[in-house]
Design a protein around this motif. Structure first.
Motif, PDB file in Angstrom:
ATOM      1  N   ALA A  26       0.821  -1.218   0.000  1.00  0.00           N
ATOM      2  CA  ALA A  26       0.000   0.000   0.000  1.00  0.00           C
ATOM      3  C   ALA A  26       0.856   1.269   0.000  1.00  0.00           C
ATOM      4  O   ALA A  26       0.475   2.282  -0.575  1.00  0.00           O
ATOM      5  CB  ALA A  26      -0.946  -0.002   1.197  1.00  0.00           C
ATOM      6  N   LEU A  27       2.028   1.196   0.630  1.00  0.00           N
ATOM      7  CA  LEU A  27       2.907   2.370   0.689  1.00  0.00           C
ATOM      8  C   LEU A  27       3.896   2.421  -0.467  1.00  0.00           C
ATOM      9  O   LEU A  27       4.596   3.411  -0.636  1.00  0.00           O
ATOM     10  CB  LEU A  27       3.669   2.387   2.022  1.00  0.00           C
ATOM     11  CG  LEU A  27       2.810   2.603   3.264  1.00  0.00           C
ATOM     12  CD1 LEU A  27       3.630   2.400   4.530  1.00  0.00           C
ATOM     13  CD2 LEU A  27       2.167   3.987   3.249  1.00  0.00           C
ATOM     14  N   ASP A  28       3.950   1.344  -1.233  1.00  0.00           N
ATOM     15  CA  ASP A  28       4.901   1.262  -2.353  1.00  0.00           C
ATOM     16  C   ASP A  28       4.277   1.941  -3.572  1.00  0.00           C
ATOM     17  O   ASP A  28       3.329   1.417  -4.175  1.00  0.00           O
ATOM     18  CB  ASP A  28       5.221  -0.203  -2.638  1.00  0.00           C
ATOM     19  CG  ASP A  28       6.256  -0.368  -3.744  1.00  0.00           C
ATOM     20  OD1 ASP A  28       6.599   0.633  -4.417  1.00  0.00           O
ATOM     21  OD2 ASP A  28       6.703  -1.511  -3.946  1.00  0.00           O
ATOM     22  N   PRO A  77      -1.198  12.869  -9.864  1.00  0.00           N
ATOM     23  CA  PRO A  77       0.001  13.276  -9.132  1.00  0.00           C
ATOM     24  C   PRO A  77       1.244  12.560  -9.644  1.00  0.00           C
ATOM     25  O   PRO A  77       1.182  11.410 -10.066  1.00  0.00           O
ATOM     26  CB  PRO A  77      -0.317  12.869  -7.691  1.00  0.00           C
ATOM     27  CG  PRO A  77      -1.339  11.788  -7.819  1.00  0.00           C
ATOM     28  CD  PRO A  77      -2.155  12.143  -9.027  1.00  0.00           C
ATOM     29  N   THR A  78       2.348  13.252  -9.596  1.00  0.00           N
ATOM     30  CA  THR A  78       3.629  12.633  -9.915  1.00  0.00           C
ATOM     31  C   THR A  78       4.307  12.307  -8.590  1.00  0.00           C
ATOM     32  O   THR A  78       4.883  13.173  -7.942  1.00  0.00           O
ATOM     33  CB  THR A  78       4.502  13.585 -10.747  1.00  0.00           C
ATOM     34  OG1 THR A  78       3.786  13.916 -11.939  1.00  0.00           O
ATOM     35  CG2 THR A  78       5.815  12.932 -11.121  1.00  0.00           C
ATOM     36  N   LEU A  79       4.170  11.064  -8.185  1.00  0.00           N
ATOM     37  CA  LEU A  79       4.683  10.658  -6.882  1.00  0.00           C
ATOM     38  C   LEU A  79       6.155  10.302  -6.979  1.00  0.00           C
ATOM     39  O   LEU A  79       6.647   9.903  -8.031  1.00  0.00           O
ATOM     40  CB  LEU A  79       3.882   9.451  -6.370  1.00  0.00           C
ATOM     41  CG  LEU A  79       2.380   9.701  -6.189  1.00  0.00           C
ATOM     42  CD1 LEU A  79       1.641   8.388  -5.978  1.00  0.00           C
ATOM     43  CD2 LEU A  79       2.139  10.638  -5.014  1.00  0.00           C
ATOM     44  N   SER A 125      10.546   0.984  -8.402  1.00  0.00           N
ATOM     45  CA  SER A 125      10.644   2.051  -9.399  1.00  0.00           C
ATOM     46  C   SER A 125      10.133   1.534 -10.749  1.00  0.00           C
ATOM     47  O   SER A 125      10.355   0.366 -11.075  1.00  0.00           O
ATOM     48  CB  SER A 125      12.101   2.487  -9.523  1.00  0.00           C
ATOM     49  OG  SER A 125      12.192   3.612 -10.342  1.00  0.00           O
ATOM     50  N   PRO A 126       9.478   2.368 -11.540  1.00  0.00           N
ATOM     51  CA  PRO A 126       9.118   3.759 -11.271  1.00  0.00           C
ATOM     52  C   PRO A 126       7.802   3.860 -10.504  1.00  0.00           C
ATOM     53  O   PRO A 126       7.039   2.894 -10.438  1.00  0.00           O
ATOM     54  CB  PRO A 126       8.943   4.318 -12.688  1.00  0.00           C
ATOM     55  CG  PRO A 126       8.398   3.155 -13.466  1.00  0.00           C
ATOM     56  CD  PRO A 126       9.081   1.939 -12.899  1.00  0.00           C
ATOM     57  N   ALA A 127       7.547   5.043  -9.946  1.00  0.00           N
ATOM     58  CA  ALA A 127       6.253   5.281  -9.326  1.00  0.00           C
ATOM     59  C   ALA A 127       5.180   5.253 -10.410  1.00  0.00           C
ATOM     60  O   ALA A 127       5.402   5.737 -11.522  1.00  0.00           O
ATOM     61  CB  ALA A 127       6.253   6.627  -8.606  1.00  0.00           C
ATOM     62  N   ARG A 128       4.020   4.693 -10.089  1.00  0.00           N
ATOM     63  CA  ARG A 128       2.955   4.537 -11.081  1.00  0.00           C
ATOM     64  C   ARG A 128       2.113   5.804 -11.174  1.00  0.00           C
ATOM     65  O   ARG A 128       1.643   6.329 -10.172  1.00  0.00           O
ATOM     66  CB  ARG A 128       2.069   3.332 -10.717  1.00  0.00           C
ATOM     67  CG  ARG A 128       2.811   2.002 -10.731  1.00  0.00           C
ATOM     68  CD  ARG A 128       3.186   1.550 -12.124  1.00  0.00           C
ATOM     69  NE  ARG A 128       2.047   1.298 -12.966  1.00  0.00           N
ATOM     70  CZ  ARG A 128       1.575   0.066 -13.248  1.00  0.00           C
ATOM     71  NH1 ARG A 128       2.178  -1.005 -12.774  1.00  0.00           N
ATOM     72  NH2 ARG A 128       0.534  -0.092 -14.043  1.00  0.00           N
ATOM     73  N   ARG A 129       1.923   6.245 -12.410  1.00  0.00           N
ATOM     74  CA  ARG A 129       1.174   7.483 -12.629  1.00  0.00           C
ATOM     75  C   ARG A 129      -0.331   7.304 -12.507  1.00  0.00           C
ATOM     76  O   ARG A 129      -1.092   8.271 -12.473  1.00  0.00           O
ATOM     77  CB  ARG A 129       1.496   8.055 -14.022  1.00  0.00           C
ATOM     78  CG  ARG A 129       2.902   8.614 -14.201  1.00  0.00           C
ATOM     79  CD  ARG A 129       3.168   9.946 -13.484  1.00  0.00           C
ATOM     80  NE  ARG A 129       2.031  10.857 -13.346  1.00  0.00           N
ATOM     81  CZ  ARG A 129       1.602  11.668 -14.294  1.00  0.00           C
ATOM     82  NH1 ARG A 129       2.187  11.691 -15.475  1.00  0.00           N
ATOM     83  NH2 ARG A 129       0.588  12.467 -14.082  1.00  0.00           N
TER      84      ARG A 129
END
Ligand SMILES: [Ca+2]
Ligand SMILES: [Ca+2]
Ligand SMILES: [Ca+2]
Length: 561
Positions: free
Chosen positions: A221-223, A271-273, A281-285
């Motif tokens: 959930a925090l990833d 949001p661009t997390l 990686s990468p954070a999901r858009r």
């Protein structure tokens, strides 16, 4: 002249011919409109929605894969579509015979199956709607994962007589789910006022957001590099050309996994997390909000665009989370919020992530729940902040799995106007609350005890549902009137007014176009003089002059729904 008619009708209605018995002092009751004693009852219904612009019906879906229509226009009661003529039946494709043993839900506690349904805002012109379902166990997935959540688009050829075209399916998205567990699938979807599709995705199950298929260091959930444990926001109107051709078929419905299918676009203002510490990686858009365990039912307030989440807890604490409406310019405040799981369950530390979690539930960067309630009296008595107790009595609110509802925006029950409704899977009590403008937290909820544990028959021919524990969802119709979905026994309950002068289930929007106009009177009188049972406005045994009085009384009353 008209005044006389109204007064006459009101006097008759007030004489008590309806004999209603609702919640004491509430002026409303829960009317069963489909029950487990029907000859062809619903089987494990888990949700109810309306299609935009369709005021005649609501759509109920069963966990096993059928979507069935409830026709709201029939007399004396709404009519449930026959199971063998369902609007859509995904039972077979969801669980192909080749996959043995079948793993889609055959009991109440299996959390997999057909979990979500959302109609496109332009449904009246494009006929599109979206389902979210869990596949059976499939092979070919990445290590640690063995089934998928599927968002699939279908199209309805006719809005007047809607039957989904099962051959129209187009895969929008596939999400991998950890192996070994079948829980925390999320699935609740809705289109926002911005026209984008939002969907809650569970943290991948097991317990504590850990184990196979979970980020070892911080959970899913925090990833920010996985969509598990998130609320996602996607654009289903803009899809890449490569994805356009991926059709949903009975072959690929559940048995083939391909996460390269991406038949959606990411809204440019998502949001661009950043990638969090120990994250992937990468954070999901696609992520709109994260730090969510299993937001089973959540909703938009149709009046404001605010979002309300029923965030199901782990062992002790259930959460009600909230997010103000996104205006297009307040993204810094509302997009990309972290709701705290697995650092916190409610307001209590759950997993310190080896010291990486903030010390307090309301630390900067976390969005705490507006209200929490416990599973046990012992836990409740630890009395953390934001704990919900019953308004007036101070009694602990207890449960096992929260069922988030809606802010009531219908007109039939003025006493609930603007109130957020919720309950719990283990409760027989409906709760209503609002945000305290001083504290910004929830006001202590009103407990409508007995409201659905002992719902009452209020119109002819329909017995009260005997037991109604196990409410898994609320739902709205196009007018904003409210329903509750009981999984087993499978009952659909509608909140109806029992105030003097009102007739439950009667609606002066006779032509069901969503507005009240003189045309409704013409159409009603035409039907009445033509002897049509649709004009049995008071739902008595037959047509009488009283139906005209009652209809006009309702029409001049101005409330439709
Ligand atoms: Ca939380
Ligand atoms: Ca009308
Ligand atoms: Ca009648």
């Amino acid at each position: 002249m008209r005044r006389d008619v109204i007064d006459c009708a009101a006097a008759v209605a007030m004489s008590g011919v309806l004999g209603l018995a609702g919640v004491a002092g509430a002026q409303w009751a829960l009317q069963p409109i489909s029950t487990s004693s029907d000859p062809d009852p619903l089987v494990r219904p888990v949700g109810l929605v309306y299609a935009p612009g369709d005021y005649k019906r609501v759509f109920v879906w069963e966990k096993g894969g059928k979507i069935r229509i409830i026709d709201l226009t029939t007399n004396p009661m709404p009519t449930l579509q026959a199971s063998n003529a369902a609007f859509l039946d995904l039972f077979s494709p969801m669980r192909p015979a080749a996959l043995s043993p079948p793993q889609t839900p055959t009991n109440n506690s299996d959390e997999r199956g057909l979990l979500g349904l959302a109609f496109h805002p332009q449904y009246q012109t494009n006929g599109k709607f979206y389902v979210y379902y869990s596949s059976t166990t499939i092979s070919g997935m990445p290590s640690g994962f063995n089934y998928s959540q599927n968002i699939v688009e279908f199209t309805v050829p006719s809005r007047q007589n809607p039957v989904a075209n099962i051959s129209s399916g187009r895969i929008v998205m596939r999400l991998q789910h950890p192996s070994g567990t079948g829980n925390h699938n999320g699935g609740c979807m809705a289109f926002g006022p911005d026209g984008f599709l939002y969907a809650a995705v569970g943290d991948g199950g097991n317990f504590g957001d850990q184990g196979t298929g979970h980020n070892t260091a911080i959970g899913n959930a925090l990833d920010t590099g996985t969509l598990l444990g998130k609320l996602i926001r996607i654009d289903v109107n803009s899809i890449g050309p490569a994805a356009q051709g991926v059709l949903w078929t009975s072959t690929n419905a559940a048995s083939t996994y391909d996460d390269s299918i991406v038949a959606y676009a990411v809204p440019s203002d998502n949001p661009t997390l950043s990638v969090v510490a120990n994250g992937t990686s990468p954070a999901r858009r696609e992520i709109w909000a994260y730090g969510l365990r299993n937001t089973w039912r959540w909703s938009f307030d149709r009046g404001t665009g605010d979002m309300w989440f029923g965030e199901v807890g782990q062992d002790l604490w259930e959460e009600i989370d909230y997010q103000p409406a996104y205006t297009g310019t307040n993204g810094a405040a509302v997009a990309g919020r972290n709701y705290g799981w697995r650092c916190f369950e409610g307001t209590v530390s759950y997993n310190t992530n080896s010291g990486a979690c903030p010390a307090a539930y309301n630390s900067a960067g976390l969005t705490p729940p507006l209200g929490v309630y416990a599973h046990t009296t012992a836990a409740a008595n630890t009395n953390p902040p934001r704990k919900l107790t019953v308004s007036g009595t101070g009694a602990n609110i207890l449960g096992c799995s929260t069922t988030g509802g809606y802010v009531y925006r219908g007109c039939r029950i003025p006493s609930l106007a603007g109130q957020y409704l919720f309950t719990d899977y283990c409760a027989t009590t409906l709760y209503s609350t609002t945000i305290n403008t001083g504290t910004g937290l929830l006001n202590q909820p009103v407990s409508w005890s007995g409201a659905f544990g002992g719902s009452t028959a209020v119109t002819p021919n329909v017995p009260a549902a005997a037991t109604n524990t196990g409410c898994v969802s609320f739902g709205e119709d196009a007018y904003g009137e409210m329903y509750m979905v009981i999984q087993a026994p499978a009952n659909i309950l509608k909140l109806v007014s029992t105030a003097a002068g009102t007739i439950p289930l009667a609606n002066p929007d006779f032509n069901r176009d969503g507005t009240l106009a003189v045309q409704d009177i013409f159409d009603f009188l035409n039907a009445w003089f033509g002897g049509l049972t649709t004009s049995n406005y008071n739902r008595s045994a037959g047509l009488e002059v009283q139906d005209i009085f009652d209809f006009l009384n309702g029409w001049f009353g101005g409330c439709i729904g």
